[in-house]
Structures are given as structure tokens and as C-alpha cells.
Design a protein around this motif. Structure first.
Motif, PDB file in Angstrom:
ATOM      1  N   THR A 102      57.713  12.092  21.875  1.00  0.00           N
ATOM      2  CA  THR A 102      58.358  11.556  23.078  1.00  0.00           C
ATOM      3  C   THR A 102      57.301  11.337  24.145  1.00  0.00           C
ATOM      4  OG1 THR A 102      58.833  13.785  23.925  1.00  0.00           O
ATOM      5  CG2 THR A 102      60.558  12.696  22.632  1.00  0.00           C
ATOM      6  N   LEU A 103      57.585  10.407  25.032  1.00  0.00           N
ATOM      7  CA  LEU A 103      56.699  10.119  26.152  1.00  0.00           C
ATOM      8  C   LEU A 103      57.469  10.327  27.445  1.00  0.00           C
ATOM      9  CD1 LEU A 103      53.952   8.967  27.180  1.00  0.00           C
ATOM     10  CD2 LEU A 103      55.040   6.716  27.172  1.00  0.00           C
ATOM     11  N   GLY A 104      56.970  11.213  28.300  1.00  0.00           N
ATOM     12  CA  GLY A 104      57.589  11.468  29.597  1.00  0.00           C
ATOM     13  C   GLY A 104      56.782  10.811  30.700  1.00  0.00           C
ATOM     14  N   LEU A 105      57.469  10.139  31.630  1.00  0.00           N
ATOM     15  CA  LEU A 105      56.817   9.470  32.751  1.00  0.00           C
ATOM     16  C   LEU A 105      57.367  10.029  34.056  1.00  0.00           C
ATOM     17  CD1 LEU A 105      56.938   5.792  31.435  1.00  0.00           C
ATOM     18  CD2 LEU A 105      54.925   7.274  31.532  1.00  0.00           C
ATOM     19  N   GLY A 106      56.494  10.497  34.924  1.00  0.00           N
ATOM     20  CA  GLY A 106      56.920  11.042  36.209  1.00  0.00           C
ATOM     21  C   GLY A 106      55.765  11.044  37.184  1.00  0.00           C
ATOM     22  N   ARG A 107      56.064  11.400  38.428  1.00  0.00           N
ATOM     23  CA  ARG A 107      55.023  11.517  39.433  1.00  0.00           C
ATOM     24  C   ARG A 107      54.225  12.791  39.185  1.00  0.00           C
ATOM     25  NH1 ARG A 107      54.307   6.563  41.700  1.00  0.00           N
ATOM     26  NH2 ARG A 107      56.230   5.757  42.603  1.00  0.00           N
ATOM     27  N   PRO A 108      52.903  12.775  39.452  1.00  0.00           N
ATOM     28  CA  PRO A 108      52.114  14.002  39.283  1.00  0.00           C
ATOM     29  C   PRO A 108      52.692  15.149  40.105  1.00  0.00           C
ATOM     30  CG  PRO A 108      50.677  12.119  39.586  1.00  0.00           C
ATOM     31  CD  PRO A 108      52.077  11.626  39.833  1.00  0.00           C
ATOM     32  N   GLY A 109      52.826  16.308  39.479  1.00  0.00           N
ATOM     33  CA  GLY A 109      53.393  17.469  40.154  1.00  0.00           C
ATOM     34  C   GLY A 109      54.896  17.543  40.104  1.00  0.00           C
ATOM     35  N   GLN A 110      55.554  16.549  39.485  1.00  0.00           N
ATOM     36  CA  GLN A 110      57.000  16.497  39.423  1.00  0.00           C
ATOM     37  C   GLN A 110      57.466  16.463  37.963  1.00  0.00           C
ATOM     38  OE1 GLN A 110      59.261  16.445  42.143  1.00  0.00           O
ATOM     39  NE2 GLN A 110      57.391  17.094  43.166  1.00  0.00           N
ATOM     40  N   PRO A 111      58.698  16.906  37.688  1.00  0.00           N
ATOM     41  CA  PRO A 111      59.237  16.749  36.335  1.00  0.00           C
ATOM     42  C   PRO A 111      59.340  15.281  35.961  1.00  0.00           C
ATOM     43  CG  PRO A 111      60.563  18.293  37.627  1.00  0.00           C
ATOM     44  CD  PRO A 111      59.618  17.634  38.585  1.00  0.00           C
ATOM     45  N   ALA A 112      59.276  15.001  34.672  1.00  0.00           N
ATOM     46  CA  ALA A 112      59.337  13.617  34.199  1.00  0.00           C
ATOM     47  C   ALA A 112      60.654  12.965  34.586  1.00  0.00           C
ATOM     48  CB  ALA A 112      59.151  13.572  32.682  1.00  0.00           C
ATOM     49  N   GLN A 113      60.585  11.748  35.129  1.00  0.00           N
ATOM     50  CA  GLN A 113      61.782  10.998  35.499  1.00  0.00           C
ATOM     51  C   GLN A 113      62.376  10.268  34.302  1.00  0.00           C
ATOM     52  OE1 GLN A 113      59.654   9.679  39.627  1.00  0.00           O
ATOM     53  NE2 GLN A 113      61.463   8.533  39.062  1.00  0.00           N
TER      54      GLN A 113
END
Length: 259
Positions: A201-212
Motif C-alpha cells: 500500500t502507498l500512503g500519502l499525507g503531509r509530513p508529521g501527519q497521518p496519511a490522508q
């Protein structure tokens, strides 16, 4: 569209529309209303079509009327009489708010996109010799995920070495806001053979935040694992590739954009 263009371009358009309105002999009040109202309405239509974040919309619908109000105050009858009498206060007030708007607009741009590479090379040490990420990472979450450190990444490297996995990812650096792109992941063993049976799986999120966004990567035979992904907006993003197999879980991280 670039944030710098929409904010400052809209503010310039407000100024030009005000000048046009006064040239067409509109009153000071209605020239200011039309000058700030048209760009605001146009941006709202653009926002409905593109779906930017609410904070971005708020910045725009505040910036344009602010310019209109300043023009109204600067060229109102009282301000004109005061200026004719030599009083500097109205003009100083307008200059102050213009400078504040430019300053905060610059901060917003740097927070979302980071310093332009040319400027970063001038003001940051050794920035011309390596890739520097200067975009705002967001509010750091205080939880188990925030405990990840050098030891955590060393543990991931040790797992890869123990499993003998060689991971190759294609397509991450080509990701753009609101534009889907194919992500391809190859996992090979120490002999160069494709490793099957992995849940990727690939998770995308802002650095320091949980994946959106969590993007499942489906098996594609000898082509590894594939999936379609896109970024939800501009600025810096953290891509986390999760690989589960042979009783182990490996996570690899990569910063996107924001340089």
C-alpha cells in the motif's frame, strides 16, 4: 493555478478595475465594490471547479475586498481633502496594509511551496549542492507515529537486508496535484527474482501527519505491484510505502514536492 498568481494577480486586477471604474465616472463607493466583487466572484467560480482547501479560499475572498476597502479609503472625499492639506496618515495607512498583505502572502507561498530554488541557494547554507525541503510540514501529531526516529529507519533498513528484498519504486516523483499517475513497485529477492505474495500500500499525507490517502497496490505479475495515485494539493507531501510479507512489515518513506 499557482497561489502567488491567484492572490497577487487578483489584487492587481482589483486595483485596475477600480481605476477603470473611476475612469468611467463611477462613484468611489461603487468603483471599490465592483473592483473587489468581480475578482472575488470569479475566484469563487474557479474554486467550485477546482476544489481548493477552505483556508485557501478564505485568503482570496479576504485579500480582494481588502484592496477595495483600502482604495475606497485612500480616494474617498475625506482622504482627498486630507491629502490636499498635506496630511500623511491616509497614505501611510494604505502603504502599511499593502506591505502587510505582501509579507503574509509571501509567508503563505513559502509555507505551501517552499523557497524558490534560486532564493534557497542564496540564503540557505549548501542549498545549491543538495535538495532542500523548505515547505511547512504541518502540525506534528503527538502519538505513536511521532516517535519514529533514526532508530526506526535503521530498523527498516535491517529488515530489508534480512529479507534480502530489493525495492524499486517508479512514478512517485511524477505525482502532481489532482492528476492521477501510475505507481509501480518492484520487490526482488537477493537473486533478482520477483517476490510474490506481498501486500503493498502507498500512503500519502503531509509530513508529521497521518496519511490522508491510502492507495492499494495490486499485484501485476512479473511487473510487480501497481496503483494509481495523485496528490490532493500543492506543497510538501510524505509518501509511505508499506510492504507486508513473510511475517514482516517494512515501511519506506519519501518526501515529495515542497523544495
Amino acid at each position: 493555478m499557482n497561489l502567488m498568481i491567484t492572490i497577487f494577480g487578483g489584487m492587481l486586477a482589483t486595483f485596475l478595475l477600480y481605476a477603470l471604474g473611476r475612469g468611467l465616472r463611477l462613484s468611489n463607493f461603487w468603483a471599490a465594490v465592483v473592483a473587489s466583487g468581480l475578482p472575488s466572484f470569479a475566484y469563487l467560480l474557479y474554486a467550485v471547479a477546482t476544489g481548493p482547501s477552505l483556508d485557501t479560499v478564505t485568503m482570496h475572498v479576504i485579500a480582494y475586498p481588502t484592496v477595495g476597502v483600502m482604495l475606497y479609503l485612500l480616494y474617498g472625499e475625506r482622504a482627498v481633502r486630507s491629502a490636499e492639506g498635506g496630511h500623511w496618515a491616509p497614505r501611510l495607512m494604505v502603504v502599511f496594509f499593502v506591505l502587510i498583505t505582501l509579507l503574509f502572502g509571501g509567508f503563505v507561498y513559502v509555507a505551501r511551496h517552499g523557497l524558490p530554488p534560486g532564493l534557497a541557494a542564496l540564503v540557505l547554507p549548501n542549498a545549491s549542492e543538495k535538495r532542500v525541503h523548505t515547505g511547512f510540514a504541518g502540525v506534528v501529531a503527538h502519538g505513536e507515529e511521532s516517535a519514529k526516529s533514526i532508530a526506526y529507519h535503521r530498523n527498516m533498513a535491517e529488515k530489508l537486508a534480512r529479507l534480502g528484498w530489493q525495492v524499486e519504486v517508479v512514478g512517485l516523483d511524477a505525482l502532481r496535484p489532482n492528476h492521477a499517475n501510475q505507481i509501480s513497485v518492484q520487490v526482488r529477492d537477493s537473486d533478482g527474482r520477483q517476490v510474490h505474495g506481498i501486500q503493498a500500500t502507498l500512503g500519502l499525507g503531509r509530513p508529521g501527519q497521518p496519511a490522508q490517502d491510502i492507495v492499494p497496490l495490486e499485484p501485476a505479475g512479473d511487473d510487480g505491484y501497481r496503483g494509481m495515485a495523485s496528490l490532493a494539493g500543492d506543497g510538501a507531501w510524505l509518501a509511505v510505502l508499506s510492504l507486508e510479507g513473510q511475517g514482516e512489515r517494512v515501511e519506506l518513506q519519501h518526501i515529495l514536492g515542497g523544495e
